[in-house]
Design a protein around this motif. Structure first.
Motif, PDB file in Angstrom:
ATOM      1  N   ASP A 189       0.855  -1.192   0.000  1.00 24.54           N
ATOM      2  CA  ASP A 189       0.000   0.000   0.000  1.00 24.54           C
ATOM      3  C   ASP A 189       0.885   1.234   0.000  1.00 24.54           C
ATOM      4  OD1 ASP A 189      -2.376  -1.445   0.184  1.00 24.54           O
ATOM      5  OD2 ASP A 189      -2.111  -1.674   2.346  1.00 24.54           O
ATOM      6  N   SER A 190       0.470   2.229  -0.752  1.00 23.50           N
ATOM      7  CA  SER A 190       1.258   3.465  -0.758  1.00 23.50           C
ATOM      8  C   SER A 190       0.344   4.679  -0.610  1.00 23.50           C
ATOM      9  CB  SER A 190       2.091   3.568  -2.037  1.00 23.50           C
ATOM     10  OG  SER A 190       1.240   3.515  -3.162  1.00 23.50           O
ATOM     11  N   LEU A 191       0.904   5.732  -0.049  1.00 24.07           N
ATOM     12  CA  LEU A 191       0.137   6.942   0.260  1.00 24.07           C
ATOM     13  C   LEU A 191       1.043   8.152   0.039  1.00 24.07           C
ATOM     14  CD1 LEU A 191      -2.341   8.367   1.635  1.00 24.07           C
ATOM     15  CD2 LEU A 191      -1.261   7.858   3.826  1.00 24.07           C
ATOM     16  N   LEU A 192       0.529   9.177  -0.635  1.00 20.07           N
ATOM     17  CA  LEU A 192       1.307  10.393  -0.883  1.00 20.07           C
ATOM     18  C   LEU A 192       0.552  11.597  -0.309  1.00 20.07           C
ATOM     19  CD1 LEU A 192       3.767  11.724  -2.296  1.00 20.07           C
ATOM     20  CD2 LEU A 192       2.321  11.948  -4.346  1.00 20.07           C
ATOM     21  N   ILE A 193       1.229  12.324   0.588  1.00 16.89           N
ATOM     22  CA  ILE A 193       0.650  13.562   1.137  1.00 16.89           C
ATOM     23  C   ILE A 193       1.350  14.722   0.435  1.00 16.89           C
ATOM     24  CG2 ILE A 193       0.262  14.927   3.230  1.00 16.89           C
ATOM     25  CD1 ILE A 193       0.858  12.299   4.814  1.00 16.89           C
ATOM     26  N   THR A 194       0.576  15.642  -0.120  1.00 18.99           N
ATOM     27  CA  THR A 194       1.184  16.764  -0.864  1.00 18.99           C
ATOM     28  C   THR A 194       0.708  18.112  -0.315  1.00 18.99           C
ATOM     29  OG1 THR A 194      -0.646  16.741  -2.442  1.00 18.99           O
ATOM     30  CG2 THR A 194       1.308  15.453  -3.020  1.00 18.99           C
ATOM     31  N   ASN A 195       1.459  19.161  -0.655  1.00 17.89           N
ATOM     32  CA  ASN A 195       1.053  20.553  -0.414  1.00 17.89           C
ATOM     33  C   ASN A 195       0.884  20.944   1.051  1.00 17.89           C
ATOM     34  OD1 ASN A 195       0.886  21.288  -3.206  1.00 17.89           O
ATOM     35  ND2 ASN A 195      -1.041  20.131  -3.333  1.00 17.89           N
ATOM     36  N   GLY A 196       1.489  20.193   1.952  1.00 17.24           N
ATOM     37  CA  GLY A 196       1.368  20.524   3.372  1.00 17.24           C
ATOM     38  C   GLY A 196       2.536  21.358   3.863  1.00 17.24           C
ATOM     39  N   ALA A 197       2.326  22.051   4.988  1.00 15.10           N
ATOM     40  CA  ALA A 197       3.434  22.734   5.665  1.00 15.10           C
ATOM     41  C   ALA A 197       4.061  21.715   6.606  1.00 15.10           C
ATOM     42  CB  ALA A 197       2.924  23.945   6.434  1.00 15.10           C
ATOM     43  N   LEU A 198       5.237  21.178   6.219  1.00 14.61           N
ATOM     44  CA  LEU A 198       5.826  20.064   6.957  1.00 14.61           C
ATOM     45  C   LEU A 198       6.660  20.537   8.149  1.00 14.61           C
ATOM     46  CD1 LEU A 198       4.882  18.420   4.553  1.00 14.61           C
ATOM     47  CD2 LEU A 198       7.193  17.496   4.292  1.00 14.61           C
ATOM     48  N   VAL A 199       6.307  20.013   9.321  1.00 11.21           N
ATOM     49  CA  VAL A 199       7.129  20.186  10.524  1.00 11.21           C
ATOM     50  C   VAL A 199       7.750  18.822  10.751  1.00 11.21           C
ATOM     51  CG1 VAL A 199       7.109  20.737  12.982  1.00 11.21           C
ATOM     52  CG2 VAL A 199       5.516  21.905  11.432  1.00 11.21           C
ATOM     53  N   THR A 200       8.991  18.648  10.309  1.00 12.37           N
ATOM     54  CA  THR A 200       9.530  17.277  10.256  1.00 12.37           C
ATOM     55  C   THR A 200      10.003  16.767  11.615  1.00 12.37           C
ATOM     56  OG1 THR A 200      11.804  17.983   9.787  1.00 12.37           O
ATOM     57  CG2 THR A 200      10.327  17.665   7.886  1.00 12.37           C
ATOM     58  N   LEU A 201      10.474  17.660  12.504  1.00 12.79           N
ATOM     59  CA  LEU A 201      11.103  17.242  13.774  1.00 12.79           C
ATOM     60  C   LEU A 201      12.208  16.214  13.520  1.00 12.79           C
ATOM     61  CD1 LEU A 201       7.948  16.903  16.083  1.00 12.79           C
ATOM     62  CD2 LEU A 201       9.353  18.922  15.696  1.00 12.79           C
ATOM     63  N   ASP A 202      12.828  16.285  12.318  1.00  8.39           N
ATOM     64  CA  ASP A 202      13.934  15.369  12.013  1.00  8.39           C
ATOM     65  C   ASP A 202      15.237  15.937  12.579  1.00  8.39           C
ATOM     66  OD1 ASP A 202      14.611  17.436  10.329  1.00  8.39           O
ATOM     67  OD2 ASP A 202      14.504  16.279   8.476  1.00  8.39           O
ATOM     68  N   GLU A 203      16.355  15.291  12.297  1.00  7.31           N
ATOM     69  CA  GLU A 203      17.624  15.717  12.913  1.00  7.31           C
ATOM     70  C   GLU A 203      17.979  17.154  12.578  1.00  7.31           C
ATOM     71  OE1 GLU A 203      20.809  13.002  12.304  1.00  7.31           O
ATOM     72  OE2 GLU A 203      19.726  11.364  13.287  1.00  7.31           O
ATOM     73  N   ALA A 204      17.641  17.593  11.350  1.00  6.05           N
ATOM     74  CA  ALA A 204      17.942  18.977  10.954  1.00  6.05           C
ATOM     75  C   ALA A 204      16.809  19.933  11.333  1.00  6.05           C
ATOM     76  CB  ALA A 204      18.176  19.029   9.441  1.00  6.05           C
ATOM     77  N   ASN A 205      15.756  19.398  11.949  1.00 11.46           N
ATOM     78  CA  ASN A 205      14.575  20.184  12.326  1.00 11.46           C
ATOM     79  C   ASN A 205      14.066  21.026  11.144  1.00 11.46           C
ATOM     80  OD1 ASN A 205      12.550  20.968  14.076  1.00 11.46           O
ATOM     81  ND2 ASN A 205      13.716  22.655  14.961  1.00 11.46           N
ATOM     82  N   ARG A 206      13.851  20.356  10.026  1.00  9.64           N
ATOM     83  CA  ARG A 206      13.461  21.061   8.795  1.00  9.64           C
ATOM     84  C   ARG A 206      11.983  21.460   8.808  1.00  9.64           C
ATOM     85  NH1 ARG A 206      14.362  17.616   3.785  1.00  9.64           N
ATOM     86  NH2 ARG A 206      13.743  15.950   5.195  1.00  9.64           N
ATOM     87  N   PHE A 207      11.723  22.656   8.290  1.00 14.62           N
ATOM     88  CA  PHE A 207      10.359  23.117   8.021  1.00 14.62           C
ATOM     89  C   PHE A 207      10.254  23.279   6.514  1.00 14.62           C
ATOM     90  CE2 PHE A 207       8.463  24.153  12.148  1.00 14.62           C
ATOM     91  CZ  PHE A 207       9.558  23.868  12.958  1.00 14.62           C
ATOM     92  N   ILE A 208       9.337  22.573   5.875  1.00 13.72           N
ATOM     93  CA  ILE A 208       9.189  22.635   4.423  1.00 13.72           C
ATOM     94  C   ILE A 208       7.798  23.212   4.136  1.00 13.72           C
ATOM     95  CG2 ILE A 208       9.192  21.297   2.276  1.00 13.72           C
ATOM     96  CD1 ILE A 208      10.918  19.200   3.779  1.00 13.72           C
TER      97      ILE A 208
END
Ligand SMILES: [Zn+2]
Length: 439
Positions: free
Chosen positions: A2-21
């Motif tokens: 199963d696959s799912l794609l989320i698009t066009n969102g304001a991403l708050v990743t909380l990843d190691e680089a704390n990226r906001f996309i």
């Protein structure tokens, strides 16, 4: 697959680089995140979600809950109001948990796990009691988690209050079951109530069996002075010394509250790598001292935050935590950042010690536990401003979609795989019967 794609969102990743996309995509296969990036990700998916006008962020984690408390909502216990903590336990909680049968356990958990999904929580660490149906009760909780789709770390709270060592076998059975499970949705701790209801023989048996299974423990500690005084009077020990006597502290063990622990006991928590979960709204509701989160942080303790059966709302706990610290110390500049980090980073660390599948960030390889709150920031959103948005905006924003383990479990406020109307009708009937049993 199963696959799912989320698009066009304001991403708050909380990843190691704390990226906001600001216009980002997340691509998921089965229960894992495969790719995170700009909205130009070129993937064909079975299903896609347009997250325009919404935040996309990791699901929240509740590190101390009591799902069985569901049917207490609106209930007034018989008799006069409680005058202290022991009367709160005996007058309400120990009557309610005793009134539950096996189906009540399932339905109370089902409602509470649905509420959690709606509040943006995707992982719950629960502490369960149902003395009239101990054996198999954790299977009823598991049934609810699997019906809704969230992840759960369960235990049964052993105590001597009804019969000596009640719940030991249920913990042992459940821990073994989780070890043999084919997936990582459920995990286990060895649960105990609190020193105030645990005799020496029972503590010895819990420790022996828990250590034999290499399990962590989940237990209330020094929630009220009565726990401290009884331990001192009966055993001439401080609370953490008593736990240390049985080798209970450790990096897989959760102590809840810790409101009356002393600095040396905080040091012991730190040196053993133990986890300490604060539950500020619950402490306030019970008229108790609120656990001093900042002091534990000063002692380098892994502090988490939970709801303790009060509600499914984790953002409210982080808010209560920092507001309480400020009013207690009469200082306007403290605890805000710490409360947000405890919720987002420490709760993630705690869950990642107890589950095999990594979670709590939007990054490749992470479990696909994702929430999509409907929230358009009207001031800049970045690493420097996010906590302000979290506790002054997102806490009031409805969660539009909750994805747990790669599956959309809640969309537009509705649970997609469950007949909520029928479930709520069954629960109303059960609640009335439970209340009648208590009166
Ligand atoms: Zn609790």
């Amino acid at each position: 697959m199963d696959s799912l794609l989320i698009t066009n969102g304001a991403l708050v990743t909380l990843d190691e680089a704390n990226r906001f996309i600001h216009n980002g995509s997340v691509y998921i296969e089965n229960n894992r995140i495969v790719e995170v990036g700009e909205s130009s990700i070129d993937r064909n998916a079975d299903r896609s979600i347009d997250a325009r006008g919404s935040i996309v962020m990791p699901g929240l984690i509740n590190t101390h809950h009591h799902l069985y408390s569901t049917f207490a909502r609106g209930f007034t216990p018989p008799g006069s109001p409680p005058r202290n903590f022991e009367e709160t336990l005996a007058g309400l909680w120990w009557k309610l948990d005793k009134a539950l049968d096996s189906e009540d356990v399932y339905y109370s958990a089902l409602l509470a796990v649905m509420d959690a999904a709606r509040a943006g929580c995707t992982t719950i660490i629960d502490h369960h009691a149902s003395p009239s149906c101990v054996d198999g009760s954790l299977d009823q909780l598991e049934r609810a988690f699997r019906d809704v789709g969230l992840s759960g770390c369960l235990c049964y709270e052993v105590s001597d209050r009804n019969r000596e060592g009640e719940g030991i076998e249920e913990n042992e059975r459940w821990i073994r079951k989780c070890r043999e499970a084919e997936d990582g949705q459920m995990s286990a701790l060895f649960g105990m109530h609190a020193l105030m209801t645990l005799g020496t023989r029972t503590l010895e048996r819990c420790a022996e069996i828990g250590h034999g299974l290499d399990a962590g423990f989940h237990v209330h500690a020094a929630e009220d002075p009565v726990d401290v005084q009884l331990t001192r009077n009966l055993h001439d020990r401080q609370v953490m010394e008593r736990f240390e006597d049985f080798d209970i502290p450790g990096n897989k063990t959760i102590f809840a509250h810790g409101s009356h622990l002393t600095p040396p006991e905080m040091e012991l928590l730190s040196s053993t790598g133990s986890m300490l979960v604060n539950n500020p709204e619950s402490n306030m509701n019970n008229g108790l001292k609120v656990s001093p989160a900042l002091e534990f942080l000063d002692h380098d303790v892994m502090v988490g935050v939970g709801t303790d059966g009060m509600s499914p709302d984790l953002l409210a706990q982080a808010r209560a935590m920092y507001l309480h610290q400020r009013t207690r110390q009469r200082t306007p500049g403290i605890a805000f950042v710490e409360a947000c980090r405890i919720l987002l980073e420490n709760n993630r660390t705690i869950a990642n010690r107890l589950f095999n599948e990594p979670r709590g960030a939007l990054a490749p390889g992470q479990l696909a536990d994702i929430i999509i709150p409907e929230y358009v920031p009207f001031t800049p959103l970045n690493a420097g401003t996010f906590y302000g948005h979290l506790l002054f905006g997102l806490n009031f924003a409805p969660v539009r979609t909750t994805i747990a383990r790669g599956r959309v479990v809640m969309d537009d406020g509705r649970m997609l795989h469950l007949d909520e109307h029928a479930i709520r009708a069954r629960c109303s009937e059960r609640a009335q019967r439970i209340w009648n049993r208590i009166h």
